[in-house]
Structures are given as structure tokens and as C-alpha cells.
Design an enzyme around this catalytic site. Structure first.
Site, PDB file in Angstrom:
ATOM      1  N   GLY A 127     -51.370 -38.975  -9.540  1.00  0.00           N
ATOM      2  CA  GLY A 127     -52.661 -38.453  -9.124  1.00  0.00           C
ATOM      3  C   GLY A 127     -52.683 -38.089  -7.654  1.00  0.00           C
ATOM      4  O   GLY A 127     -51.655 -37.744  -7.057  1.00  0.00           O
ATOM      5  N   SER A 128     -53.857 -38.212  -7.048  1.00  0.00           N
ATOM      6  CA  SER A 128     -54.070 -37.670  -5.697  1.00  0.00           C
ATOM      7  C   SER A 128     -53.244 -38.332  -4.605  1.00  0.00           C
ATOM      8  O   SER A 128     -53.103 -37.766  -3.517  1.00  0.00           O
ATOM      9  CB  SER A 128     -55.552 -37.753  -5.346  1.00  0.00           C
ATOM     10  OG  SER A 128     -56.288 -36.863  -6.173  1.00  0.00           O
ATOM     11  N   THR A 129     -52.695 -39.513  -4.874  1.00  0.00           N
ATOM     12  CA  THR A 129     -51.845 -40.135  -3.847  1.00  0.00           C
ATOM     13  C   THR A 129     -50.604 -39.289  -3.582  1.00  0.00           C
ATOM     14  O   THR A 129     -49.980 -39.396  -2.516  1.00  0.00           O
ATOM     15  CB  THR A 129     -51.422 -41.561  -4.263  1.00  0.00           C
ATOM     16  OG1 THR A 129     -50.874 -41.510  -5.587  1.00  0.00           O
ATOM     17  CG2 THR A 129     -52.616 -42.501  -4.258  1.00  0.00           C
ATOM     18  N   LYS A 154     -50.619 -36.183  -3.076  1.00  0.00           N
ATOM     19  CA  LYS A 154     -51.002 -35.115  -2.142  1.00  0.00           C
ATOM     20  C   LYS A 154     -50.512 -35.407  -0.710  1.00  0.00           C
ATOM     21  O   LYS A 154     -50.333 -34.483   0.087  1.00  0.00           O
ATOM     22  CB  LYS A 154     -52.510 -34.938  -2.151  1.00  0.00           C
ATOM     23  CG  LYS A 154     -53.037 -34.390  -3.482  1.00  0.00           C
ATOM     24  CD  LYS A 154     -54.562 -34.430  -3.560  1.00  0.00           C
ATOM     25  CE  LYS A 154     -55.047 -33.911  -4.908  1.00  0.00           C
ATOM     26  NZ  LYS A 154     -56.495 -34.081  -5.090  1.00  0.00           N
TER      27      LYS A 154
END
EC number: 3.4.16.4
Length: 486
Positions: A311-313, A315
Site C-alpha cells: 500500500g501507500s508505504t 510511495k
């Protein structure tokens, strides 16, 4: 005139044969004695050795399995003394009726024991009614604590006794349990061996070797006054010091428990790593277990053995690559909400509504999927993004000193998967791979290999027999880039 009877010729022949047999038997015995005297053997066995076996006794000197400790020497796993409950049923053991040494009232004994050990009266009675001289009570009769032993002794039950035993004890209960694992007693050999986690992996270090004293005894087994004792010293297991910090681990465990109670997630995986050294200061997961009870539902250390869509980690690393390649302009505007790429539509997390035209900096703050998909596709390019995925070691295992590490599952074939990987979907990585990559962000570009075993000490000699040291895993970005990402 008296006629003398004639001697029976058959009697003479029989006497002669008998004499020859006795003579042969005598020479056989004489030869056998001479053979034994010369060779010292009988029936293939050395008589001196046989005599030694009969008169030489051995007494065991127990050794202890090595302890597992945190980086400050706080015990995480150790051996502790327990007791095994036994019942003597052989009536011959009682020589004085006033002081019986065997179980007499089985009903009363079963009733009393059921109040202390975890077994029903009926099941205890079944054991006491067995046709045996001595019986045990299975798992319910093992690992008896000293306080439980005292309770039973106060009951003064004839025939009930105890054998001293040892078990593996974990004083903190649920505490990095999938990392530490557990050790258990083999009921056949009565030896403690690692069955999971570090207890199993480090068994060759932790394993003890009992010593013994050999002495000469009389036929009753008592040591002779002039016996020359031979001592083989015991070898205690080595003590393993981890990088884990008990205080930090306790905070982590408490936090995971609160989150699990509030949100009831399928999994939680958490760790604390020192980015300057790679030392793992805490590591845990939910669901977990108490190694004293071994109520295990998941035998894997999920931080090492479970690849998931981060997920967004993820990014963080796309951003680092864009800054390092000098293609990131935080003030530049882009259209948020949705973004068509490779036959698919990337949506921002507010169901694709977005926030209208916004800056990339604002997109980072809002964790915009569209911002990172555009960075990967239009600014950085998929080829360079993939190069940084390699530089951050997402394509290979970390090599952490733990068992059963798996690698990532990178889907970087189709355009939409490439864009999705940039914001943490489509591809799967392990938590420990992410933690290693994150050390580069926190450690001015220098990525550090994670490890949990700090050093190992021989408790008998006090010598350190193994030492782990910080090890670089690469430098994927510069110190300036790391600072800007932070």
C-alpha cells in the site's frame, strides 16, 4: 567248589567309554580355562570389561540449556526447575504398615489430586487402578510448580512422590513469540530441543550436554571407599544475546494488543529497527501465542515469511527515486482524482474524487495514488523506477539471520501493474524488505541489513563465540535525497 561270576563284558566297555568321556570333558574344561586365562574373553566378551560394568556405576551431572536474552541481558527464555508427579502402586514398597510407601486409598488420593492438577478425579482413578508398580499422570502431572508440590505434600498422601524435572520457561509470556519460538521436552529422551523460531534455529548453540561421574561400587551399588572417580564435566548450552530491547518490545506488544482489541484485524506485523545499524529492537505480530502454553495458530514469523501488498508505504521509495533523479517538482500541478494508464484507471483513495488540480507536494501529503502513478509514468519512467526497486533490494531477500524468509512477488510486466507498484499495489513485498529499504531514508542514503542475533557467549568459559556486526546493504540514494524525503 565256589564258581566266581564272570564279568560282564558290556560293563567293562561302558566303564571305559565313561572314563574316556570324563577325560575329554576334563580336557575341554582345562582348555577352556586356559583360553580364558590367555585371551581374557568368554563368549566374545572381555571379562575385565564385564566386571567393570558390574562394579562401575555412573551418576549424571545435569547441564542447562542456554538462555536467550535481550541486548541488556534481560532473560527472554531459560531453563527452570519443575517437578513430575508419580504414584507408587507396588505394595512391596511398604515395609512398615504405619508408614505406607504405596497408594492405599485410591478414591481419596484421586479426589485430593484433582484439586491441584488439571485432571478429573475419574481420570486420575483410572491411572491409579492400572496394573503397574508406578504410574505417571501425563501432561497434567508434568511441569508441577514448587507451590503446587507444596500443596500436594501437605495432603500427606501415601505413595505420592515427585521427580525433579526441567522445563523451558518464557518469563514474558506473549513476547516476540514468533521470533523466539519455543523448545519442548522429548518424552522419550527427556531432552529439551528447539521446536520453532530461534529456539530451533540456534539449537546447536543452545543445546546442553550432561556430564557424569563414574565410580566403583559394591554389588549393592554403594560407592567403594577407595574408588577413583572419573569426572566428565557437563557442557552448558551457550547464551544467545539478541538485539531485541525488552522495554521497546513490551511497548510494541502493548500497542498491538490495543489495536487488535479495537479493530480485530486479520494480521498485524510490526517491528522497530535501528536504521544506523540494522539492529531489530522489537518484532511482533498478531495473532501471537504464549510459548509457555504453546497455543500456536501461526507457526510463521510474518515479518519474514509473508509477502503482501504494502500500500501507500511503498510511495516513500517512489518519491525517493524521483527526487534522486531530479524529476520531482513539489510545486508543479497535476489533476487529481483519476488517471488512465495501460487500459486501467488509477483512482485516489476518496473513490476517485480527488482534490481537483493540486501540487505534487500536496499529493504526497494526501497520499494521492494518481500523483505517484504520474510520477512513475511521466516523470521517472518505469525503467528507472524498476532500477530503484532493485537498488532498494525489493527483488531479493534481506538475508536476515532468521529462518523461512521469503522474497517479493514483483508484477512489473504490464503497464497498469507498473503504475500500481509505484503506490504499493499489484506487487507484494515482505515487511522486513520494507524495513531494510526504509533504513536508507532514515540513515542518509545508506541501507543497513537487518539482524536479530547480537552475540553468543559460552557460559562455562565466558568467551564470546559469535559476534554479529552492522552490515551495509547498499546506497540506493544520496544523503541529500534522504533528507528531502524525510
Amino acid at each position: 567248589m565256589i564258581q566266581m561270576p564272570k564279568k560282564n563284558k558290556f560293563m567293562n566297555r561302558g566303564a571305559a567309554i565313561l572314563s574316556i568321556c570324563f577325560a575329554l570333558f576334563f580336557f575341554v574344561i582345562l582348555g577352556r580355562m586356559a583360553y580364558i586365562q590367555i585371551t581374557g574373553k568368554a563368549n566374545g566378551e572381555v571379562l575385565a570389561t564385564k566386571a567393570t560394568e558390574q562394579h562401575e556405576k555412573k551418576r549424571t551431572i545435569e547441564a542447562s540449556r542456554g538462555s536467550i536474552l535481550d541486548r541488556n541481558g534481560k532473560v527472554i527464555a531459560e531453563d527452570t526447575a519443575t517437578y513430575k508427579l508419580i504414584a507408587i502402586l507396588d505394595k512391596k514398597m511398604t515395609t512398615d504398615v504405619k508408614h505406607p510407601q504405596h497408594v492405599q486409598d485410591k478414591e481419596k488420593t484421586a479426589e485430593a489430586l484433582s484439586k491441584v492438577i488439571n485432571m478429573d478425579k475419574a481420570d486420575i482413578l483410572d491411572i491409579l487402578n492400572k496394573d503397574a508398580k508406578q504410574v505417571e499422570f501425563g501432561s497434567a502431572g508434568r511441569d508441577i510448580t514448587y507451590s503446587e508440590k507444596q500443596k500436594i505434600e501437605k495432603m500427606k498422601l501415601p505413595g505420592i512422590s515427585f521427580l525433579r524435572d526441567t522445563k523451558r520457561y518464557y518469563p514474558n509470556g506473549v513476547f516476540a513469540s514468533n521470533l523466539i519460538g519455543y523448545a519442548e521436552v522429548d518424552q522419550d529422551t527427556n531432552e529439551i530441543s528447539g521446536a520453532m523460531g530461534l529456539e530451533k534455529v540456534l539449537d546447536k548453540y543452545l543445546k546442553e550436554r550432561d556430564g557424569y561421574v563414574t565410580y566403583e561400587s559394591d554389588k549393592s551399588g554403594w560407592e567403594l571407599p577407595n574408588s577413583k572417580n572419573k569426572i566428565t564435566a557437563p557442557k552448558n548450552g551457550d547464551n544467545v544475546y539478541l538485539t531485541i530491547d525488552q522495554k521497546i518490545q513490551t511497548f510494541l506488544e502493548d500497542s498491538m494488543t490495543k489495536v487488535a482489541q479495537k479493530y480485530n484485524p486479520k494480521k498485524i506485523m510490526a517491528a522497530v529497527v535501528d536504521p544506523k545499524t540494522g539492529k531489530v529492537l522489537a518484532m511482533g505480530q498478531r495473532p501471537s501465542f504464549d510459548p509457555n502454553k504453546r497455543d500456536v495458530t501461526n507457526y510463521y514469523n510474518d515479518l519474514i515469511s509473508y509477502a503482501y501488498e504494502p500500500g501507500s508505504t511503498m510511495k516513500i521509495f517512489t518519491l525517493a527515486a524521483a527526487i534522486q533523479e531530479n524529476v520531482y517538482n513539489g510545486n508543479e500541478k497535476y489533476k487529481s482524482g483519476t488517471y488512465k494508464v495501460g487500459g486501467g484507471i488509477v483512482k485516489d483513495h476518496n473513490d476517485g474524487v480527488g482534490w481537483g488540480p493540486t501540487s505534487y507536494h500536496d499529493g504526497v501529503v494526501r497520499s494521492s495514488n494518481v500523483a505517484f502513478a504520474k510520477l512513475a509514468n511521466e516523470k521517472l519512467g518505469y525503467t528507472r523506477l524498476n532500477e530503484y526497486l532493485h537498488k532498494f533490494n525489493f527483488y531479493q531477500k534481506t538475508g536476515i539471520d532468521l529462518p523461512n524468509e521469503v522474497s517479493s512477488k514483483m508484477n512489473f510486466k504490464y503497464e497498469f501493474d507498473k503504475a500500481s507498484t509505484a503506490y504499493g499495489q499489484a506487487s507484494a513485498v515482505t515487511p522486513i524488505q520494507q524495513l531494510q529499504a526504509a533504513t536508507a531514508i532514515a540513515n542518509d542514503g545508506k541501507m543497513m541489513k537487518p539482524y536479530v542475533i547480537d552475540h553468543i557467549v559460552d557460559p562455562d568459559t565466558k568467551k564470546t563465540i559469535y559476534t554479529n556486526k552492522p552490515q551495509s546493504a547498499g546506497t540506493p540514494i544520496s544523503a541529500d535525497t534522504a533528507k528531502e524525503v524525510r
